[in-house]
Motif scaffolding. Structure first.
Motif, PDB file in Angstrom:
ATOM      1  N   GLU A 127       0.835  -1.210   0.000  1.00 37.19           N
ATOM      2  CA  GLU A 127       0.000   0.000   0.000  1.00 37.19           C
ATOM      3  C   GLU A 127       0.868   1.258   0.000  1.00 37.19           C
ATOM      4  OE1 GLU A 127       1.200  -0.174   4.139  1.00 37.19           O
ATOM      5  OE2 GLU A 127       0.518  -1.708   2.742  1.00 37.19           O
ATOM      6  N   ALA A 128       2.032   1.204   0.645  1.00 38.66           N
ATOM      7  CA  ALA A 128       2.897   2.388   0.683  1.00 38.66           C
ATOM      8  C   ALA A 128       3.355   2.767  -0.724  1.00 38.66           C
ATOM      9  CB  ALA A 128       4.099   2.124   1.583  1.00 38.66           C
ATOM     10  N   SER A 129       3.855   1.806  -1.487  1.00 39.56           N
ATOM     11  CA  SER A 129       4.336   2.092  -2.842  1.00 39.56           C
ATOM     12  C   SER A 129       3.199   2.536  -3.752  1.00 39.56           C
ATOM     13  CB  SER A 129       5.018   0.855  -3.422  1.00 39.56           C
ATOM     14  OG  SER A 129       6.166   0.522  -2.671  1.00 39.56           O
ATOM     15  N   ALA A 130       2.059   1.824  -3.692  1.00 42.61           N
ATOM     16  CA  ALA A 130       0.937   2.158  -4.573  1.00 42.61           C
ATOM     17  C   ALA A 130       0.373   3.538  -4.251  1.00 42.61           C
ATOM     18  CB  ALA A 130      -0.153   1.093  -4.462  1.00 42.61           C
ATOM     19  N   VAL A 131       0.209   3.813  -2.964  1.00 43.12           N
ATOM     20  CA  VAL A 131      -0.362   5.098  -2.564  1.00 43.12           C
ATOM     21  C   VAL A 131       0.610   6.243  -2.887  1.00 43.12           C
ATOM     22  CG1 VAL A 131      -1.090   6.489  -0.595  1.00 43.12           C
ATOM     23  CG2 VAL A 131      -1.872   4.123  -0.817  1.00 43.12           C
ATOM     24  N   VAL A 132       1.903   6.026  -2.693  1.00 37.75           N
ATOM     25  CA  VAL A 132       2.873   7.081  -3.025  1.00 37.75           C
ATOM     26  C   VAL A 132       2.790   7.429  -4.509  1.00 37.75           C
ATOM     27  CG1 VAL A 132       5.332   7.551  -3.312  1.00 37.75           C
ATOM     28  CG2 VAL A 132       4.467   6.695  -1.125  1.00 37.75           C
ATOM     29  N   ILE A 133       2.783   6.416  -5.366  1.00 37.98           N
ATOM     30  CA  ILE A 133       2.688   6.674  -6.811  1.00 37.98           C
ATOM     31  C   ILE A 133       1.387   7.400  -7.140  1.00 37.98           C
ATOM     32  CG2 ILE A 133       2.353   5.551  -9.051  1.00 37.98           C
ATOM     33  CD1 ILE A 133       4.480   3.555  -8.263  1.00 37.98           C
ATOM     34  N   THR A 134       0.280   6.955  -6.546  1.00 32.33           N
ATOM     35  CA  THR A 134      -1.007   7.585  -6.814  1.00 32.33           C
ATOM     36  C   THR A 134      -1.023   9.027  -6.330  1.00 32.33           C
ATOM     37  OG1 THR A 134      -2.126   5.454  -6.627  1.00 32.33           O
ATOM     38  CG2 THR A 134      -3.491   7.430  -6.412  1.00 32.33           C
ATOM     39  N   LEU A 135      -0.462   9.266  -5.143  1.00 36.00           N
ATOM     40  CA  LEU A 135      -0.428  10.631  -4.625  1.00 36.00           C
ATOM     41  C   LEU A 135       0.445  11.536  -5.478  1.00 36.00           C
ATOM     42  CD1 LEU A 135      -0.227  10.036  -0.757  1.00 36.00           C
ATOM     43  CD2 LEU A 135      -2.122  11.047  -2.034  1.00 36.00           C
ATOM     44  N   VAL A 136       1.567  11.003  -5.937  1.00 36.03           N
ATOM     45  CA  VAL A 136       2.430  11.814  -6.802  1.00 36.03           C
ATOM     46  C   VAL A 136       1.702  12.142  -8.104  1.00 36.03           C
ATOM     47  CG1 VAL A 136       4.572  11.841  -8.123  1.00 36.03           C
ATOM     48  CG2 VAL A 136       4.563  10.922  -5.805  1.00 36.03           C
ATOM     49  N   LEU A 137       1.013  11.154  -8.686  1.00 40.28           N
ATOM     50  CA  LEU A 137       0.245  11.412  -9.906  1.00 40.28           C
ATOM     51  C   LEU A 137      -0.858  12.436  -9.652  1.00 40.28           C
ATOM     52  CD1 LEU A 137      -0.106   7.773 -11.332  1.00 40.28           C
ATOM     53  CD2 LEU A 137       1.381   9.604 -12.183  1.00 40.28           C
ATOM     54  N   LEU A 185      12.753  14.492   9.446  1.00 39.13           N
ATOM     55  CA  LEU A 185      11.645  13.760  10.077  1.00 39.13           C
ATOM     56  C   LEU A 185      11.517  12.363   9.494  1.00 39.13           C
ATOM     57  CD1 LEU A 185       8.920  16.558  10.330  1.00 39.13           C
ATOM     58  CD2 LEU A 185      10.200  15.517  12.203  1.00 39.13           C
ATOM     59  N   ALA A 186      11.673  12.277   8.164  1.00 36.23           N
ATOM     60  CA  ALA A 186      11.589  10.959   7.525  1.00 36.23           C
ATOM     61  C   ALA A 186      12.764  10.084   7.945  1.00 36.23           C
ATOM     62  CB  ALA A 186      11.552  11.120   6.005  1.00 36.23           C
ATOM     63  N   ALA A 187      13.951  10.661   8.010  1.00 32.53           N
ATOM     64  CA  ALA A 187      15.135   9.881   8.380  1.00 32.53           C
ATOM     65  C   ALA A 187      15.045   9.378   9.818  1.00 32.53           C
ATOM     66  CB  ALA A 187      16.388  10.739   8.196  1.00 32.53           C
ATOM     67  N   LEU A 188      14.381  10.168  10.684  1.00 34.28           N
ATOM     68  CA  LEU A 188      14.267   9.769  12.095  1.00 34.28           C
ATOM     69  C   LEU A 188      13.073   8.852  12.344  1.00 34.28           C
ATOM     70  CD1 LEU A 188      15.120  13.197  13.781  1.00 34.28           C
ATOM     71  CD2 LEU A 188      16.584  11.171  13.622  1.00 34.28           C
ATOM     72  N   GLY A 189      12.311   8.564  11.275  1.00 32.87           N
ATOM     73  CA  GLY A 189      11.231   7.615  11.420  1.00 32.87           C
ATOM     74  C   GLY A 189       9.897   8.193  11.811  1.00 32.87           C
ATOM     75  N   TYR A 190       9.748   9.520  11.722  1.00 34.06           N
ATOM     76  CA  TYR A 190       8.483  10.138  12.099  1.00 34.06           C
ATOM     77  C   TYR A 190       7.505  10.246  10.936  1.00 34.06           C
ATOM     78  CZ  TYR A 190      10.797  11.457  16.432  1.00 34.06           C
ATOM     79  OH  TYR A 190      11.456  11.422  17.639  1.00 34.06           O
ATOM     80  N   LEU A 191       7.965   9.934   9.740  1.00 32.20           N
ATOM     81  CA  LEU A 191       7.092   9.998   8.566  1.00 32.20           C
ATOM     82  C   LEU A 191       7.125   8.668   7.842  1.00 32.20           C
ATOM     83  CD1 LEU A 191       7.831  13.515   6.945  1.00 32.20           C
ATOM     84  CD2 LEU A 191       5.782  12.831   8.198  1.00 32.20           C
ATOM     85  N   SER A 192       5.953   8.134   7.560  1.00 31.56           N
ATOM     86  CA  SER A 192       5.870   6.932   6.736  1.00 31.56           C
ATOM     87  C   SER A 192       5.957   7.328   5.272  1.00 31.56           C
ATOM     88  CB  SER A 192       4.553   6.200   7.001  1.00 31.56           C
ATOM     89  OG  SER A 192       3.469   6.955   6.486  1.00 31.56           O
ATOM     90  N   PRO A 193       6.242   6.390   4.369  1.00 31.04           N
ATOM     91  CA  PRO A 193       6.260   6.730   2.947  1.00 31.04           C
ATOM     92  C   PRO A 193       4.956   7.334   2.459  1.00 31.04           C
ATOM     93  CG  PRO A 193       7.327   4.616   3.296  1.00 31.04           C
ATOM     94  CD  PRO A 193       6.731   5.009   4.620  1.00 31.04           C
ATOM     95  N   VAL A 194       3.828   6.870   2.985  1.00 32.40           N
ATOM     96  CA  VAL A 194       2.533   7.401   2.555  1.00 32.40           C
ATOM     97  C   VAL A 194       2.410   8.871   2.940  1.00 32.40           C
ATOM     98  CG1 VAL A 194       0.038   7.257   2.878  1.00 32.40           C
ATOM     99  CG2 VAL A 194       1.386   5.177   2.585  1.00 32.40           C
ATOM    100  N   LEU A 195       2.729   9.181   4.205  1.00 27.90           N
ATOM    101  CA  LEU A 195       2.675  10.577   4.641  1.00 27.90           C
ATOM    102  C   LEU A 195       3.698  11.433   3.891  1.00 27.90           C
ATOM    103  CD1 LEU A 195       2.234  10.222   8.512  1.00 27.90           C
ATOM    104  CD2 LEU A 195       0.524  10.898   6.817  1.00 27.90           C
ATOM    105  N   ALA A 196       4.865  10.862   3.618  1.00 28.23           N
ATOM    106  CA  ALA A 196       5.882  11.590   2.861  1.00 28.23           C
ATOM    107  C   ALA A 196       5.381  11.915   1.462  1.00 28.23           C
ATOM    108  CB  ALA A 196       7.169  10.767   2.795  1.00 28.23           C
ATOM    109  N   GLY A 197       4.719  10.945   0.823  1.00 31.46           N
ATOM    110  CA  GLY A 197       4.173  11.182  -0.516  1.00 31.46           C
ATOM    111  C   GLY A 197       3.108  12.252  -0.501  1.00 31.46           C
ATOM    112  N   ALA A 198       2.233  12.220   0.536  1.00 31.99           N
ATOM    113  CA  ALA A 198       1.200  13.245   0.639  1.00 31.99           C
ATOM    114  C   ALA A 198       1.812  14.625   0.855  1.00 31.99           C
ATOM    115  CB  ALA A 198       0.253  12.892   1.787  1.00 31.99           C
TER     116      ALA A 198
END
Length: 805
Positions: free
Chosen positions: A204-214, A757-770
């Motif tokens: 879901e992380a990869s799919a949602v990131v691609i969808t959010l970027v699109l 924040l992402a490097a320290l683990g406070y952001l998931s890939p989904v939140l990062a994509g959003a």
């Protein structure tokens, strides 16, 4: 077809014969790194001296040293394609309305499919909030995520591969690496799991990131289309067809022809409610023309025979016949569109900082992602957790907003300015204008109506007044100078007919006047200063000339050459001009903003002081600079830039002194050092000063626009002869620069805060994509707020200044 044009000849620029330009559309760019890469590719091509790429317009302006041909264009297109991008024609760039399929815009279908496939993958996350366990089988997750990853996400792999081949990076490379890592990790965990074992997958992380970027790119493209609305609105002004009167014969049956087939000299009929098809002169009929989209003036302008009309203006209640004067690229509307497009295609100086950052941004992000992965593994985190944190770094670091921060603000700012009659040709002028602290105005035609009237003819003893007017009219018959028009108007009012060839050997003397032969007599008509140079003593007329000057009149002298070669005055001609309505209030508004104000005039000091008093300028503070020759106006600008102390004198710099006349005393003189100077003028003689100023503003005339030379020399053109527009131009500059700074701040802030924040683990890939998608949309949306701008309003009664928009 692709736009091919030759650079215009402007002061301080390369000879246009040796330079040519190509405007080329480029598809597939997504971030500042893409811009940098395309520019480097184009600059490597033979013959290319400069290449400027604009992410917001998805276009490149390429300057070549010398002429170009079809082979050159093909080679440039091939280079763009080899770099991984799609060369396009300018027609494709203008076609911004996407087609629809099944009621849905074609460009939204990938986003819609991504949402439909990603939604079931996100459903278990939603269920967890309510204590429900809706985890889909791994096989179903794989089937849903794989098309998103490799079909909808194919664009990221393609562009990322081209970037790798070029040993560079871009947004797509970051997205491709990050989402592929998530998809591969999930597939590996599924493959190594025991039969029946429920493992936590990250499809879901990869799919949602691609969808959010699109989705983010689609929203971004949709918003960018709004930034070009001003250009599209200008294009829409020109009608497609015109009512042609064949061979100039007025008949009821008209021939409708495409506007592209009109020729100079054609006579067309414009019916009530239609738009004028071309620039021209009214021959027959009376009407009103709404020129609001061209000049920003909301009130219709009355038109009668002899008046100039602009193609694209809306005709009022009367049917008129118009003789076509300019077509195609020579028309006012075409020049306006070209100026706005040039400004939007150019790169602001502040963009250089972005380019420098983008050149190293992606490689640095890749290093940070590797450090993140290694750091978490070193701390004992599971491989999948460390990999997800690295993926989050890659996703949130995409420099989309960075590449859009400056061009979107410039497009929105120049577009809304054009709608209010302010054409910003030079982006550098836009960026500098917000620092202006000194404004110098040419007097005639800028602060005054520019149509002086001949008020007094004071003839010498024994000289007939009508004979003086007849001779002066003959000398001025071919001149376009305002004083010449005043002489001709006075002759016409007295019923005097002037033949075009009444004077022979007529020659203009710049800044002084002109001479010629009328009925066998050698005559000169010019300023008092010129008479001094010709050694023509005024004699009994001197006292009257001084009195007229003290009353604020501009005094010229008509003199005749005697057999000995000397000159004898025949008469004095006194002219007077009127201040433009609102000019005093406009100056008061600028003064309220802390501006240093100066009026530069070639008139005698008495006339200049009289006008300055009407305008509220302070002569005692040195705000009136009179008796300036056209060639010395540029020197005035340099003098003002250094502080404007003492009395201005043409020639090399002189030691400062405190002469009583024209001294810059008071607060204006006490502030030394460098000042940022804006020069406002309207004529050919103002061109050197407009080019010399930090910001040149060319003011249009009410009939036929400003001088072409002045427009080319100035960075900003005011389409109305309204001094109020000077404050408006400076205001939109300040607001546009403010938006650029805001956008750059947020673009850098997203990355600066998001990556740690992402490097320290406070952001998931989904939140990062959003967050990454939100950054691009927020930057473009912030720039679009400029579309609400309105010119500042200056109260005529109080002189106070109110910010608009």
């Amino acid at each position: 077809m692709t736009s091919l044009n030759t650079a215009t000849d402007t002061p301080g620029r390369t000879d246009p014969a040796a330079v040519s330009q190509i405007d080329l559309g480029i598809g597939g760019m997504t971030c500042a790194s893409c811009v940098s890469r395309v520019e480097k590719t184009l600059k490597k091509q033979a013959g290319v001296s400069e290449a400027t790429v604009n992410l917001a317009t998805e276009s490149a302006r390429i300057t070549l040293a010398g002429a170009h041909d079809a082979e050159t264009l093909a080679r440039l297109k091939r280079a763009v394609r080899d770099a991984g991008y799609e060369p396009r024609t300018t027609d494709a760039m203008d076609d911004t309305t996407p087609a629809r399929w099944m009621g849905v815009p074609v460009d939204f279908w990938p986003v819609l499919l991504g949402l439909l496939l990603s939604a079931p993958l996100v459903l278990p996350m939603v269920g967890d909030l309510f204590g429900k366990h809706w985890m889909l089988p791994a096989a179903i997750q794989f089937v849903l995520a794989t098309p998103v990853q490799f079909v909808l996400g194919a664009r990221f792999y393609k562009a990322g591969w081209h970037a790798l081949k070029a040993l560079t990076g871009n947004m797509e490379l970051l997205v491709a690496i990050g989402t592929t890592a998530g998809w591969a990790l999930s597939t590996w965990l599924w493959w190594r799991a025991e039969p029946g074992e429920m493992v936590h997958l990250y499809y879901e992380a990869s799919a949602v990131v691609i969808t959010l970027v699109l989705l983010g790119k689609w929203l971004e493209a949709r918003a960018k289309r709004q930034t070009t609305s001003a250009i599209r609105a200008l294009h829409a002004l020109r009608p497609e067809r015109a009512h042609l009167l064949p061979d100039g014969v007025r008949r009821i049956e008209l021939t409708d022809v495409p506007v592209d087939e009109l020729l100079p000299g054609d006579i067309i009929r414009v019916l009530p409610g239609e738009r004028f098809a071309a620039d021209g002169e009214v021959l027959l009929g009376h009407t009103q023309a709404n020129e609001s989209m061209l000049t920003g003036e909301a009130m219709p302008v009355a038109k009668q025979p002899g008046d100039f009309v602009t193609g694209g203006a809306l005709n009022g209640e009367g049917a008129v016949e118009v003789r076509v004067r300019a077509i195609g690229a020579q028309s006012v509307l075409a020049q306006i569109i070209a100026l706005v497009q040039d400004a939007q295609a150019a790169k602001a100086p502040v963009q250089r900082l972005v380019d420098q950052v983008a050149a190293v941004f992606v490689p640095v992000v890749l290093v940070i992602a590797l450090v993140t992965l290694g750091g978490w593994l070193y701390l004992g985190a599971p491989v999948e957790e460390a990999l997800l944190h690295a993926v989050a770094v890659l996703v949130i670091a995409c420099p989309c907003a960075l590449g859009l921060a400056t061009p979107t603000a410039i497009m929105a700012g120049t577009g809304v300015a054009a709608q209010h009659g302010i054409l910003i040709k030079d982006v550098q002028a836009l960026e500098i204008a917000h620092r202006v602290d000194t404004v110098a105005f040419d007097k005639t035609g800028t602060l005054t109506v520019g149509h002086p009237r001949l008020q007094v003819i004071e003839a010498a003893a024994g000289v007939d007044e009508l004979a003086v007017l007849q001779a002066a009219s003959a000398l001025q018959a071919q001149s376009a100078h305002p004083l010449a028009r005043a002489v001709l108007d006075a002759a016409a009012a007295r019923g005097l007919a002037v033949a075009p060839d009444a004077a022979q050997d007529v020659q203009a003397v710049a800044g002084r006047g002109g001479w010629g032969t009328v009925q066998g007599a050698r005559l000169a008509l010019g300023s008092l200063r010129w008479m001094d140079e010709l050694a023509a003593p005024l004699g009994p007329l001197a006292e009257r000339a001084q009195a007229l000057q003290n009353e604020g009149a501009t005094v010229s002298v008509l003199a005749a050459q005697n057999e000995a070669g000397g000159w004898a005055p025949l008469a004095l001609l006194a002219f007077a001009d009127e201040a433009k309505p609102g000019a005093a209030a406009a100056l008061a508004g600028l003064r309220a903003q802390g501006m240093r104000l100066f009026m530069v005039s070639g008139d005698n000091r008495g006339a200049a002081l009289a006008m300055a008093k009407k305008l509220g300028l302070r002569a005692e503070d040195g705000e009136v600079i009179a008796e300036v020759l056209p060639g010395d106006k540029a020197a005035v600008v340099h003098w003002l830039r250094q502080g404007g102390k003492g009395e201005f004198r043409a020639g090399p710099p002189q030691a400062e002194s405190a002469p009583p006349r024209g001294a810059a005393t008071g607060a204006a003189a006490e502030r030394g050092g460098h000042h940022t100077v804006a020069m406002v003028g309207d004529g050919v003689n103002d061109a050197p000063a407009l080019a010399a100023a930090d910001v040149g503003l060319a003011m249009s005339h009410s009939q036929g626009g400003s001088s072409d030379v002045a427009m080319h020399a100035a960075g900003i053109t005011l389409m109305r002869g309204d001094p109020m527009l000077v404050a408006a131009a400076l205001d939109i500059s300040r607001r546009t620069v403010s938006k650029i700074r805001q956008n750059l701040f947020w673009a850098f802030a997203y990355n600066t805060a998001g990556i740690p924040l992402a490097a320290l683990g406070y952001l998931s890939p989904v939140l990062a994509g959003a967050a990454m998608a939100l950054s691009s949309v927020s930057v473009v949306s912030n720039a679009l707020l400029l579309k609400r701008w309105k010119p500042p309003v200056t109260e005529l009664t109080t002189g106070t200044h109110k910010a608009g928009g």
